[in-house]
Write an enzyme that holds these catalytic residues in place. Structure first.
Site, short mmCIF file in Angstrom:
data_model
loop_
_atom_site.label_atom_id
_atom_site.label_comp_id
_atom_site.label_asym_id
_atom_site.label_seq_id
_atom_site.Cartn_x
_atom_site.Cartn_y
_atom_site.Cartn_z
N GLU A 120 0.78 -1.23 0.00
CA GLU A 120 0.00 0.00 0.00
C GLU A 120 0.81 1.29 0.00
O GLU A 120 0.36 2.29 -0.56
CB GLU A 120 -0.93 0.00 1.22
CG GLU A 120 -1.98 -1.10 1.22
CD GLU A 120 -2.96 -0.96 0.07
OE1 GLU A 120 -3.55 0.12 -0.08
OE2 GLU A 120 -3.12 -1.93 -0.70
N SER A 400 -34.91 -32.52 46.99
CA SER A 400 -34.13 -33.39 47.87
C SER A 400 -32.64 -33.41 47.57
O SER A 400 -31.87 -34.02 48.32
CB SER A 400 -34.68 -34.82 47.79
OG SER A 400 -35.92 -34.92 48.44
#
Length: 752
Positions: A120, A400
């Site tokens: 770039e 339980s």
């Protein structure tokens, strides 16, 4: 003397008459040199040129003065996603509109940044923020068919990505140039390059180098090779068009651009020529569909986010801004094992024609007792279809499965019965139905499952058969407040509104979540050592690790107390309602539970290296109300040893496959020998032909509830004793009378 009138010519100008044999020759003008050659010969041209020059300079000056670098980047440039990973680093889910996770430049390999510069802007570190010559050169290359080049510097591209939109207008371009010049004077090249790498689009919905590395190579940016970095740099030129997986025809162009990038690196002396010659084109992985929140992913993401917010690692607003990489404790294989176990043992058996089946919900959690890491979590059939997380909800009682915590508290406090006997596995209690509790100012006489009466019975047998009358009396003998303190020490939240310290606490009135109960059972599996659970292994943002909460272990209860409870729960697997655990082929301790009105059935158990709780619940999908499970899955009733036990066994067996079957290493409590039972033969179990549902116990008397006295907190407990209860027991036993003692292996009663 007369003269001929000269002919009129264009422009009313006259030319002298020339003789036929003579031409007038105009002498040549002297050639201008130096600066004079730039001055137009005609004054008006000079004036116009000077005017245009002054106007241009004025426009540049005015633009530079009027256009400021924006105080904040645009929303698209700052928006980041949160990345959620399994414990092995593979992708779990991604949240947020933009797939971006910023990383500092220090975490991007130098060769990768150089590849980007080669593609770039090769003169990035030496050129100004705006390079007019580069812009003209790019335009010339495009016009003549040369290789495509970017006319904008990296600074300009960063400005466009961060502060401006992507529209192609002269106004936007002018702003870009001015802001780029100003930014180049105010910000370092390193910061600009870092910003550019984090804002650029690479295709596959990946914004920034980190998201691109994961999208194309399934790794972090820090792990990219030079060849891979060069391909990602190639994509900046045309992200979607050069993706060789989604556009195979573009491979020649992609490879040509890739070679251009690498050759540029060699030319700039950033890459050795021999190393470059040895490189092969790095094929990216196939693209994967966006990882949404369907299936279990939404439950896992929400649970992890709540964990981080509740423990003040981040705030909700910070999470909303994104940018976090969150590695969870979830083991992908075990998570898949859990999903498969539920699918095969519950979901596959649902029938749309059965009305009760539309109410079925499943929740589950699994914890490594040694580390406290939540390795699997099952929240429901699909987050996009059932939003409520059944693993973390707090509106269902634990039934339980709470009884073992009562027993652990009795051992930790060295509690005694009303007649002075030490409480242990062989202690004798009256197991008759509706036996009023003694020693409590709050009258309570709970029913047993099926209103069965057992007469004198040991605690161990009462645990196997889940006898309510025994455990209600035991809670009074220990002191309900002490029972609660022990449960909190083992991992249950202290602020549960339903967690009343009264005799009914023994039957599981607490509305703890499945995950909470898994934590408590993990404490028993870890020999009474409480290790706070975690759903998150690490959190990073912008390359920095965040501090996670301290999870130092705490000996919640004496090891001997936890180990003695484990030994007793092994008996529940061998002889009681938790026989489903036998299917895993290794030692296990477990307890079942059935919530009030059969609105939930639970199976809670553990091996030395894995603690897991499974709950099958009933909930109306239209109004969210809890509903009984009668008739669901084609069963007369759903109890803990049935579908929940089957899910627990299938998951645990698969999750531990390949690991050695470790035995429990137990240290038992001593000095628990009770008075021998009566010489007479205990009466046989009697089950009167009454309805199975319990009748309300006597109403509590007027006046203050039971006072448990000052008491002492059991050794190693977390948090203070909350004092006397503030509410009377519920009108019906929350366990539905306990698990049916007449049901073999957790199945249906004979003849059902």
């Amino acid at each position: 003397m007369t003269h001929d009138t000269p002919p009129r010519t264009k422009g009313n100008r006259f030319r002298p008459v020339r003789s036929a044999n003579r031409r007038r020759v105009r002498p040549p003008r002297p050639r201008r040199t130096g600066w004079r050659r730039w001055i137009p010969r005609r004054p008006w041209v000079l004036g116009v040129s000077l005017g245009l020059l002054v106007a241009a300079i004025g426009s540049v000056i005015a633009g530079y003065m009027l256009v400021d670098v924006p105080d904040a980047a645009n929303a698209a440039a700052t928006a980041q996603s949160n990345l959620f990973l399994y414990s092995d680093g593979s992708l779990l889910a991604r949240t947020g509109e933009f797939n971006r996770q910023n990383v500092p430049l220090s975490q991007v390999p130098k060769s990768v940044t150089e590849a980007v510069l080669a593609a770039e802007d090769r003169q990035f570190y030496t050129e100004p923020a705006v390079d007019p010559m580069a812009m003209m050169r790019a335009a010339w290359n495009m016009a003549t068919g040369g290789p495509a080049q970017s006319g904008s510097t990296i600074t300009q591209q960063y400005v466009k990505n961060t502060y401006l939109g992507q529209e192609q207008t002269l106004t936007r371009k002018a702003k870009e140039l001015v802001i780029a010049v100003k930014l180049g004077n105010e910000v370092s090249k390193q910061d600009i390059l870092q910003g550019y790498l984090n804002t650029s689009y690479f295709g596959r919905n990946a914004y920034g180098i980190q998201a691109a590395a994961r999208a194309y190579y399934g790794k972090n940016a820090s792990q990219l090779t030079t060849a891979e970095g060069a391909y990602l740099a190639t994509l900046l030129n045309a992200p979607s068009a050069l993706d060789v997986k989604t556009n195979p025809d573009a491979r020649p162009q992609a490879e040509a651009r890739w070679n251009y990038v690498l050759d540029g690196m060699v030319k700039e002396h950033w890459l050795d020529a021999r190393e470059r010659a040895a490189m092969a084109f790095p094929d990216p992985v196939d693209p994967t569909p966006p990882s949404g929140l369907s299936g279990q992913r939404g439950y896992l993401v929400n649970a992890a986010e709540r964990y981080l917010v509740d423990h003040k690692v981040v705030t909700k607003d910070e999470l909303a801004r994104g940018g976090y990489e969150i590695t969870t404790s979830i083991d992908k294989k075990r998570e898949d094992d859990f999903v498969r176990a539920v699918q095969e043992n519950v979901n596959a058996k649902l029938d749309p024609a059965r009305a009760a089946d539309r109410n079925v919900r499943v929740g589950g959690a699994s914890i490594d007792p040694a580390t406290g890491r939540v390795v699997a979590l099952y929240g429901g059939v699909d987050y996009t279809k059932q939003f409520v997380d059944n693993a973390t909800r707090h509106d269902s009682t634990v039934a339980s499965t709470f009884k073992p915590l009562v027993f652990v508290s009795a051992l930790a406090n060295r509690s005694r019965t009303q007649d002075g006997q030490p409480i242990g596995p062989d202690t004798i209690y009256n197991g008759d139905n509706k036996t009023p509790v003694k020693g409590s100012s709050v009258p309570y006489a709970p029913e047993n499952e099926g209103q069965a009466s057992y007469g004198p019975i040991t605690v161990s047998t009462a645990t196997d058969k889940s006898v309510n009358s025994v455990y209600a009396q035991m809670a009074v003998d220990v002191g309900p407040a002490k029972v609660k303190a022990t449960a909190v020490a083992m991992g249950l939240p202290q602020d549960l509104s339903s967690f009343g310290a009264n005799p009914s606490i023994a039957l599981g009135v607490a509305q703890a979540s499945v995950l909470d109960m898994t934590q408590a059972y993990a404490t028993m599996a870890s020999h009474g050592r409480y290790v706070p659970y975690t759903l998150v292994d690490s959190v990073t943002r912008d390359g920095e690790k965040l501090r996670l909460p301290d999870r130092s272990p705490d000996q919640a209860v004496p090891r001997e107390a936890a180990d003695t409870a484990t030994a007793m729960l092994r008996g529940t697997v061998a002889n009681g309602t938790a026989k489903a655990a036998k299917a895993i082929g290794r030692e296990a301790a477990a307890k079942t539970g059935t919530a009030e009105n059969d609105q939930a059935a639970l199976f809670a158990g553990y091996t030395p290296d894995l603690s897991t709780v499974v709950s099958v619940m009933g909930q109306d999908p239209d109004n969210g109300q809890l509903r009984p499970l009668y008739g669901a899955l084609g069963l007369q009733r759903v109890n803990g040893g049935g579908p929940p036990g089957a899910v627990w066994a299938a998951y645990t067996k698969s999750a531990l496959q390949g690991s050695a079957a470790a035995p429990f290493d137990l240290r038992m409590m001593r000095g628990l020998t009770p008075t021998p039972p009566p010489a007479t033969t205990p009466p046989a179990v009697t089950t009167p032909p009454a309805t199975r549902k319990a009748s309300p116990p006597p109403s509590p008397p007027a006046g203050p509830p039971e006072s448990v006295g000052p008491g002492t907190t059991p050794p190693g407990t977390r948090g203070p004793d909350n004092g006397p209860p503030s509410s009377p027991p519920p009108s019906t036993p929350p366990d539905g009378g306990g698990d049916d003692p007449a049901v073999p292996d957790g199945g249906l009663p004979p003849g059902a």
